[in-house]
Motif scaffolding. Structure first.
Motif, PDB file in Angstrom:
ATOM      1  N   ALA A 131       6.583 -13.841 -13.850  1.00  0.00           N
ATOM      2  CA  ALA A 131       7.916 -14.376 -13.564  1.00  0.00           C
ATOM      3  C   ALA A 131       7.978 -14.840 -12.110  1.00  0.00           C
ATOM      4  O   ALA A 131       7.503 -14.143 -11.206  1.00  0.00           O
ATOM      5  CB  ALA A 131       8.965 -13.298 -13.818  1.00  0.00           C
ATOM      6  N   ARG A 132       8.493 -16.088 -11.902  1.00  0.00           N
ATOM      7  CA  ARG A 132       8.608 -16.585 -10.530  1.00  0.00           C
ATOM      8  C   ARG A 132       9.838 -15.980  -9.888  1.00  0.00           C
ATOM      9  O   ARG A 132      10.841 -15.744 -10.549  1.00  0.00           O
ATOM     10  CB  ARG A 132       8.729 -18.112 -10.515  1.00  0.00           C
ATOM     11  CG  ARG A 132       7.380 -18.787 -10.589  1.00  0.00           C
ATOM     12  CD  ARG A 132       7.526 -20.250 -10.370  1.00  0.00           C
ATOM     13  NE  ARG A 132       8.316 -20.846 -11.456  1.00  0.00           N
ATOM     14  CZ  ARG A 132       8.621 -22.126 -11.498  1.00  0.00           C
ATOM     15  NH1 ARG A 132       8.236 -22.935 -10.534  1.00  0.00           N
ATOM     16  NH2 ARG A 132       9.319 -22.612 -12.490  1.00  0.00           N
ATOM     17  N   VAL A 133       9.746 -15.758  -8.596  1.00  0.00           N
ATOM     18  CA  VAL A 133      10.917 -15.235  -7.877  1.00  0.00           C
ATOM     19  C   VAL A 133      11.870 -16.394  -7.646  1.00  0.00           C
ATOM     20  O   VAL A 133      11.558 -17.354  -6.925  1.00  0.00           O
ATOM     21  CB  VAL A 133      10.477 -14.609  -6.535  1.00  0.00           C
ATOM     22  CG1 VAL A 133      11.663 -13.967  -5.853  1.00  0.00           C
ATOM     23  CG2 VAL A 133       9.365 -13.616  -6.783  1.00  0.00           C
ATOM     24  N   GLU A 134      13.017 -16.375  -8.359  1.00  0.00           N
ATOM     25  CA  GLU A 134      13.979 -17.467  -8.224  1.00  0.00           C
ATOM     26  C   GLU A 134      14.673 -17.349  -6.876  1.00  0.00           C
ATOM     27  O   GLU A 134      15.025 -16.245  -6.445  1.00  0.00           O
ATOM     28  CB  GLU A 134      15.026 -17.373  -9.340  1.00  0.00           C
ATOM     29  CG  GLU A 134      14.474 -17.682 -10.717  1.00  0.00           C
ATOM     30  CD  GLU A 134      14.201 -19.162 -10.893  1.00  0.00           C
ATOM     31  OE1 GLU A 134      14.980 -19.964 -10.352  1.00  0.00           O
ATOM     32  OE2 GLU A 134      13.196 -19.516 -11.551  1.00  0.00           O
ATOM     33  N   PRO A 135      14.865 -18.479  -6.189  1.00  0.00           N
ATOM     34  CA  PRO A 135      15.659 -18.443  -4.934  1.00  0.00           C
ATOM     35  C   PRO A 135      17.099 -18.062  -5.235  1.00  0.00           C
ATOM     36  O   PRO A 135      17.638 -18.456  -6.258  1.00  0.00           O
ATOM     37  CB  PRO A 135      15.571 -19.872  -4.405  1.00  0.00           C
ATOM     38  CG  PRO A 135      15.170 -20.702  -5.574  1.00  0.00           C
ATOM     39  CD  PRO A 135      14.394 -19.829  -6.497  1.00  0.00           C
ATOM     40  N   THR A 136      17.693 -17.295  -4.340  1.00  0.00           N
ATOM     41  CA  THR A 136      19.085 -16.879  -4.560  1.00  0.00           C
ATOM     42  C   THR A 136      20.019 -18.054  -4.384  1.00  0.00           C
ATOM     43  O   THR A 136      19.647 -19.098  -3.826  1.00  0.00           O
ATOM     44  CB  THR A 136      19.474 -15.764  -3.573  1.00  0.00           C
ATOM     45  OG1 THR A 136      19.326 -16.296  -2.255  1.00  0.00           O
ATOM     46  CG2 THR A 136      18.589 -14.553  -3.742  1.00  0.00           C
ATOM     47  N   GLU A 137      21.244 -17.900  -4.853  1.00  0.00           N
ATOM     48  CA  GLU A 137      22.219 -19.009  -4.842  1.00  0.00           C
ATOM     49  C   GLU A 137      22.545 -19.457  -3.416  1.00  0.00           C
ATOM     50  O   GLU A 137      22.684 -20.634  -3.138  1.00  0.00           O
ATOM     51  CB  GLU A 137      23.502 -18.563  -5.542  1.00  0.00           C
ATOM     52  CG  GLU A 137      24.323 -19.737  -6.074  1.00  0.00           C
ATOM     53  CD  GLU A 137      25.445 -19.256  -6.958  1.00  0.00           C
ATOM     54  OE1 GLU A 137      26.569 -19.718  -6.788  1.00  0.00           O
ATOM     55  OE2 GLU A 137      25.153 -18.400  -7.833  1.00  0.00           O
TER      56      GLU A 137
END
Lengths: 110, 179
Positions: A87-93
């Motif tokens: 799973a890629r670390v999604e950038p926060t909003e």
């Protein structure tokens, strides 16, 4: 239903319940071979003793055996699990709407 | 095949399909049987009376009385696709009124496993031998035959007439109606 499932102890919840794709293929082939084999033997035996009920009983035995072998997701059907990507670390909003100020200033300089 | 229930469904459906094929095979293995057997029939004491059948009308019709002997070995007919035989004894004769008269006098069900070697002596018919007129008195040629339906597990329902028949004559005069 989900409320009830949540009540199960974690040792039960952690039991693996899936078959991988290779396992599903093997399970299908396994029960087909078993049932057809029992049917053929049952037909011959029923013909020999001239009792069609014997044929049906032998077929039922094959049905039960194949149920036992292929219904539960035994470990032998889990030998080739799919290799999922990490799973890629999604950038926060916050990072998406407001990019780092350093890059902005670089563009302006150009 | 990805869940327990879908696997259960697939195995069950496959088993039913295989069972249908087996049943057809059972039918096909017995399809060419002729289901024939030889039957020995004899009759004794033929009497004919002239009396009214009040369940039909007040008119007087001929009523025949006979006793019969029956010998037949039906064991070879049974196989894995035969559940039972339905036997019936038919009297066939010609009268001035009709070219073909057929009366069933007696019947019997023989299940598989029952004694299939028939050896009856002095049997009374189960059903009345009514003619629809006065065709029995002095009838010179009444023919008895035994036929059977073969009731299978799967397939057709053959109707077979046994080889061997017996012909007899009714007497010239009516017997008295006093028993």
């Amino acid at each position: 239903m989900n409320v009830l499932l949540d009540l199960l102890p974690s040792s039960v919840k952690n039991l693996p319940t899936f078959m991988d794709f290779e396992g599903q293929k093997r399970a299908e082939r396994t029960f087909q071979v078993i049932i057809v084999l029992f049917a053929a033997v049952g037909f011959v035996w029923g013909y020999i003793c001239q009792q069609f009920s014997q044929t049906i009983y032998i077929l039922a035995a094959g049905f039960l055996l194949s149920c036992l072998l292929t219904l539960p997701p035994w470990p032998m059907y889990r030998l080739k699990p799919l290799q999922w990507q990490k799973a890629r670390v999604e950038p926060t909003e916050a990072e998406v709407t407001a990019p780092p100020s350093g890059s902005k200033s670089n563009k302006k300089k150009k | 095949m990805n869940t327990f229930l879908s696997r259960a469904n697939t195995i069950f459906a496959f088993t039913l399909s295989v069972m249908a094929v087996l049943t057809f095979g059972c039918f096909a293995s017995t399809f060419l049987n002729d289901n024939l057997a030889h039957v020995n029939i004899k009759t004794a004491k033929p009497i004919v009376k002239n009396m009214p059948d009040y369940s039909v009308s007040r008119e007087k019709n001929d009523l025949g009385f006979i006793t019969f002997d029956l010998r037949a070995d039906l064991n070879p007919i049974f196989n894995w696709n035969v559940k039972q035989l339905f036997l019936y004894l038919t009297a066939e004769y010609v009268t001035g009124k009709n070219v073909i008269n057929q009366v069933v006098l007696w019947d019997q069900i023989i299940k598989r496993g029952d004694n299939s070697i028939l050896d009856y002596h002095g049997m009374n018919p189960k059903y009345y031998f009514w003619d629809d007129g006065n065709g029995l008195r002095a009838n010179k040629n009444v023919t008895l035959t035994l036929s059977w339906n073969v009731i299978p597990n799967a397939g057709t329902l053959p109707k077979v007439m046994g080889s061997g028949s017996h012909s007899f004559a009714f007497p010239e005069s009516y017997a008295s109606n006093h028993f």
